[in-house]
Write a protein that holds these residues in place. Structure first.
Motif, short mmCIF file in Angstrom:
data_model
loop_
_atom_site.label_atom_id
_atom_site.label_comp_id
_atom_site.label_asym_id
_atom_site.label_seq_id
_atom_site.Cartn_x
_atom_site.Cartn_y
_atom_site.Cartn_z
N ASP A 36 0.86 -1.29 -0.06
CA ASP A 36 0.15 0.11 -0.04
C ASP A 36 0.96 1.25 -0.12
OD1 ASP A 36 -2.38 -1.11 0.09
OD2 ASP A 36 -2.46 -1.66 2.19
N LEU A 37 0.48 2.40 -0.75
CA LEU A 37 1.16 3.41 -0.70
C LEU A 37 0.94 4.19 0.55
CD1 LEU A 37 0.45 4.99 -4.32
CD2 LEU A 37 2.24 3.63 -3.55
N VAL A 38 2.04 4.68 1.19
CA VAL A 38 2.00 5.32 2.43
C VAL A 38 2.48 6.74 2.19
CG1 VAL A 38 2.88 5.74 4.87
CG2 VAL A 38 2.80 3.32 3.87
N LEU A 126 -1.75 -12.97 8.71
CA LEU A 126 -2.76 -13.43 9.73
C LEU A 126 -4.22 -13.03 9.44
CD1 LEU A 126 -2.53 -14.96 12.20
CD2 LEU A 126 -2.59 -13.00 13.72
N ASN A 127 -4.14 -11.74 8.57
CA ASN A 127 -5.78 -11.28 8.26
C ASN A 127 -6.20 -12.37 7.14
OD1 ASN A 127 -5.49 -9.13 10.04
ND2 ASN A 127 -5.02 -7.72 8.42
N ILE A 130 -7.17 -15.69 8.79
CA ILE A 130 -8.44 -15.61 9.74
C ILE A 130 -9.72 -15.50 8.66
CG2 ILE A 130 -9.81 -13.99 11.01
CD1 ILE A 130 -7.29 -13.04 12.48
N LYS A 148 -17.52 -16.43 16.95
CA LYS A 148 -17.34 -15.07 17.10
C LYS A 148 -15.96 -14.63 16.39
CE LYS A 148 -19.75 -14.35 21.43
NZ LYS A 148 -19.51 -13.96 22.68
N LYS A 149 -15.86 -13.45 15.53
CA LYS A 149 -14.72 -13.23 14.90
C LYS A 149 -13.45 -12.80 15.91
CE LYS A 149 -13.19 -11.42 10.59
NZ LYS A 149 -13.42 -10.69 9.51
N SER A 150 -13.98 -12.21 17.17
CA SER A 150 -12.99 -11.92 18.02
C SER A 150 -12.57 -13.22 18.64
CB SER A 150 -13.63 -11.08 19.28
OG SER A 150 -14.83 -11.72 19.82
N LEU A 153 -10.06 -14.31 16.16
CA LEU A 153 -8.81 -13.55 16.37
C LEU A 153 -7.83 -13.80 17.50
CD1 LEU A 153 -7.41 -10.83 15.14
CD2 LEU A 153 -8.76 -9.55 16.66
N PHE A 154 -8.20 -14.08 18.44
CA PHE A 154 -7.69 -14.46 19.70
C PHE A 154 -6.96 -15.73 19.52
CE2 PHE A 154 -7.55 -17.23 23.61
CZ PHE A 154 -6.85 -16.25 24.25
N LYS A 157 -3.90 -15.26 17.00
CA LYS A 157 -2.95 -14.54 17.51
C LYS A 157 -2.36 -15.52 18.63
CE LYS A 157 -4.02 -9.82 16.90
NZ LYS A 157 -4.33 -8.43 17.41
N GLN A 161 1.71 -16.95 18.24
CA GLN A 161 2.50 -16.68 19.10
C GLN A 161 3.47 -18.12 19.49
OE1 GLN A 161 0.16 -14.96 22.30
NE2 GLN A 161 1.52 -13.27 22.51
N LEU A 327 3.89 -10.94 16.96
CA LEU A 327 2.80 -9.74 17.01
C LEU A 327 3.22 -8.38 17.13
CD1 LEU A 327 0.16 -11.81 19.29
CD2 LEU A 327 0.19 -11.61 16.68
N GLN B 119 -0.32 6.82 6.96
CA GLN B 119 -1.28 5.55 7.08
C GLN B 119 -1.43 4.93 5.72
OE1 GLN B 119 -2.42 3.84 9.74
NE2 GLN B 119 -1.22 5.11 10.77
N GLN B 128 -17.97 -6.50 14.14
CA GLN B 128 -18.53 -7.69 15.02
C GLN B 128 -19.74 -6.73 15.81
OE1 GLN B 128 -15.88 -9.97 17.00
NE2 GLN B 128 -17.44 -10.86 18.28
N THR B 144 -7.18 -9.10 21.53
CA THR B 144 -8.76 -9.09 20.61
C THR B 144 -8.98 -7.47 20.53
OG1 THR B 144 -9.88 -9.58 22.81
CG2 THR B 144 -9.42 -11.37 21.37
N TYR B 150 -10.27 -5.20 12.52
CA TYR B 150 -11.19 -6.17 13.26
C TYR B 150 -11.98 -5.10 14.22
CZ TYR B 150 -8.43 -9.84 11.59
OH TYR B 150 -7.65 -10.57 10.74
#
Lengths: 402, 260
Positions: A36-38, A126-127, A130, A148-150, A153-154, A157, A161, A327, B119, B128, B144, B150
């Motif tokens: 991506d351009l920053v 990782l995105n 998921i 749940k997506k969270s 995600l947990f 991650k 690790q 992470l 950015q 969610q 999380t 997310y």
């Protein structure tokens, strides 16, 4: 759809070219790099200009002479919009910053955006893991109907690790010089060390070992004449300076590992010294392999969160290889494709095994699957090549002389 | 395609009048129409849930037109619309500024702005929807913690009414979000009330006025169900148990057929 979305020029040179179709203001050019351009600023005189991860060059129609474009433009969603009018057939080139400065203008687009993208095909973010997991493993009629997506995600991650500790390649390393204080702070994303070596003038590594000969105290309370720690005005023990560390730093380490100094205090006491013991007089215990080396030692000082080195390593150039947890930074949150399947298996097992009322045979099946895929990933990532292995094994018939 | 209200009304009248059983005037018919449309609309959710069990146990058929879950889902399309919510600084959340009544919230997508210094590109993420307690828990864990990739949200209501609303309204609190974040929500809106409008003719008769009438929003596939259910209520009004029984049997048979 093919997974490669960049053309060869975008990948290798980090450049993408456009042709202005007409003489107009506010013309837009869409960058399609994987990176991506920053964008901080178009103006080199502004501080935020340094944030840009690219430079923009233009060349008039029919002229192969590029100059950096520093007039007003905006970047939104990888689309560069040049505010002023540019003529039809003007060549516009976006050059991502590179360690060689790129090929356009003054060739001064210095940075690392191009190099960071090289080899990125061997990883998956990782995105993406998921998102893929949500598509392939979650839904009606599948083992996991909803999640749940969270939670994903947990577990993702946590998986990264765990994988970082013992499965993925340890790619983190720092080149450092040991200062006169003989201490260097732990890296910001440090979790554990892999190895530490000093490097000689030929660039060859000599491994430095941790030592048990000394320890760095965690607390150094000052004591009164009765040996009772004294307190400051806030009720906390007053802390002094470590004498142990001072003695270790001041120590002449040749006493410990130099065979030529056998008659010293050390060798008399310990008989043969701590070193290799060759030719020592009155050696009582003989050689201790754990300290039979002359590369120096380090300790981990938990009080100051530093690595402390023995005095013979002062001013030495060292390389510290360590592992992080994957992470620490956004760029780190990626998984080698060799371990992608293991990550999906880890996620499935983690989600099912933490749920109530799941059949134990399913949990067991997923557990075995996870273990098998993790083993596969480890074998793949250990990078054992038959030719290299054969070459090493050619030494097996050497005679070991005693 | 919506169900034409005049078709339903004339059919109902035709069935009722065939044996001189009675007559339903437009005002009563309109009340019944609203009631029946809401009944059918409400029935989609338990029905969908029930039929979806076939999907969960891998027993659903994979045919083009006979997948009952797909068919029920399809019937919701007239009420489904992606709608942008507006950031309200006073409540630090997003509100709906349209005039329709939101029935349910579906997928919520947040678009994080791109023009922040240093950015990278625009980030578009599915938000969610959580309960308030989950929101707090998720936000507390570093693993999380919501990010632009997310984001999470919970629903509450505004501190006070925001004009043109007269009562506090739905507020979606998203984390992370700012005034420049855009929020697109796939909403299910409550059905609009159908109405058979008319003018009075020279003989005092009711003449259908198509321009002022509001058709049923339900899909055309529901025309039969609408008529049967309106007849059922009409039978109660005109106190004819035969009509009620016949309509109820028909409705029951249709429902059984659908879910079996």
């Amino acid at each position: 759809m093919a997974l490669l979305t960049e053309n060869n020029r975008q990948y290798y040179a980090g450049a993408q070219g456009f042709l202005a179709k007409s003489t107009l203001a506010n013309q837009e050019f869409t960058a399609t790099f994987d990176t991506d351009l920053v964008f901080g600023s178009f103006n080199p005189l502004e501080t935020n200009y340094a944030l840009n991860n690219f430079k923009l060059y233009t060349a008039a129609a029919g002229v192969n002479q590029y100059t950096e474009y520093t007039l007003a433009y905006t970047v939104i969603n990888n689309v560069i919009k040049i505010t002023n009018t540019i003529a039809a057939n003007t060549s516009v080139v976006i050059q991502l910053k590179s360690e060689n400065g790129g090929q356009y203008g003054n060739k001064d687009a210095y940075g690392s955006a191009v190099e960071e993208n090289w080899g990125s095909y061997s990883y998956i973010t990782l995105n993406d893991i998921i998102d893929n997991f949500m598509v392939g493993y979650i839904g009606d009629g599948k083992l996991i109907g909803t999640v749940k997506k969270s939670d994903v995600l947990f577990f993702a991650k946590r998986g990264l690790q765990e994988f970082s500790y013992d499965t993925l390649k340890s790619i983190k390393s720092q080149e450092l010089s040991i200062p006169p204080s003989l201490s260097i702070p732990m890296p910001q994303d440090y979790v554990n060390y892999v190895d530490m070596s000093w490097v000689d003038k030929a660039g060859i590594k000599h491994i430095i070992y941790p030592t048990t000969l000394t320890s760095d105290p965690y607390r150094i309370p000052l004591q009164d004449s009765d040996g009772i720690p004294t307190q400051d005005n806030f009720g906390s023990n007053t802390q002094g300076t470590s004498q142990i560390e001072k003695r270790w730093n001041d120590n002449n380490l040749s006493n410990l590992n130099n065979e030529l100094d056998n008659n010293s205090f050390w060798s008399n006491i310990y008989g043969g010294g701590f070193g290799n013991g060759f030719g020592t007089n009155g050696g009582q215990y003989g050689l201790q392999p754990e300290i039979a080396q002359i590369n120096g030692w380090f300790t981990i000082n938990e009080r100051t969160n530093t690595f402390s080195f023995s005095s013979d390593l002062s001013d030495k150039l060292i390389i510290l290889q360590y592992i992080s947890d994957g992470l620490a930074a956004d760029g780190d949150t990626r998984v080698p494709k060799m371990a992608e399947e293991a990550m999906y298996a880890y996620l499935s097992h983690a989600i099912i095994s933490t749920r109530a009322n799941q059949p134990e045979y399913v949990v067991n099946r997923l557990s075995r699957e996870k273990t098998a895929k993790l083993r596969n990933a480890k074998i793949r990532l250990s990078n054992i090549k038959l030719d290299e292995f054969t070459q090493i094994m050619r030494g097996k018939s050497k005679w070991i002389k005693s | 395609m919506a169900v034409n209200i005049n078709t339903v009304y004339t059919t109902v009248l035709f069935i009722l009048n065939k044996e001189q059983r009675g007559y339903i005037p437009p005002a009563e018919f309109n009340s019944l129409a609203v009631q029946v449309q809401n009944d059918i609309f409400e029935s989609y959710f338990p029905d969908g849930n029930q039929v979806n069990r076939l999907n969960q146990s891998n027993r659903q058929n994979d045919t083009e037109f006979f997948d009952m879950f797909k068919n029920i889902s399809y019937k919701l399309f007239p009420f489904e619309k992606e709608t942008n919510f507006t950031y309200n600084a006073a409540n630090t959340g997003f509100i709906y500024t349209g005039t329709k009544t939101i029935y349910k919230l579906g997928e919520i997508v947040a678009k994080t702005p791109t023009s922040q210094t240093g950015q990278p590109a625009n980030i578009e993420s599915v938000v969610q929807l959580t309960s308030k307690s989950d929101y707090t828990e998720i936000t507390k864990s570093k693993l999380t913690l919501p990010t632009a990739n997310y984001p999470i949200c919970f629903t509450t209501q505004t501190a006070a009414a925001i004009a043109p609303a007269t009562t506090p309204q739905l507020l979606i609190k998203v984390s992370p979000a700012s005034a420049t974040t855009t929020l697109a929500v796939n909403c299910l809106f409550a059905p609009t009330n159908p109405s058979w409008a008319f003018t009075v003719g020279t003989l005092g008769q009711y003449i259908y006025n198509s321009s002022l009438s509001v058709d049923f929003q339900l899909d055309i596939a529901e025309q039969n169900t609408l008529i049967i259910n309106i007849l059922k209520y009409a039978g109660i009004i005109i106190k004819d148990p035969q009509i009620v029984q016949a309509a109820a049997q028909e409705a029951q048979s249709e429902e059984t057929n659908l879910k079996s």
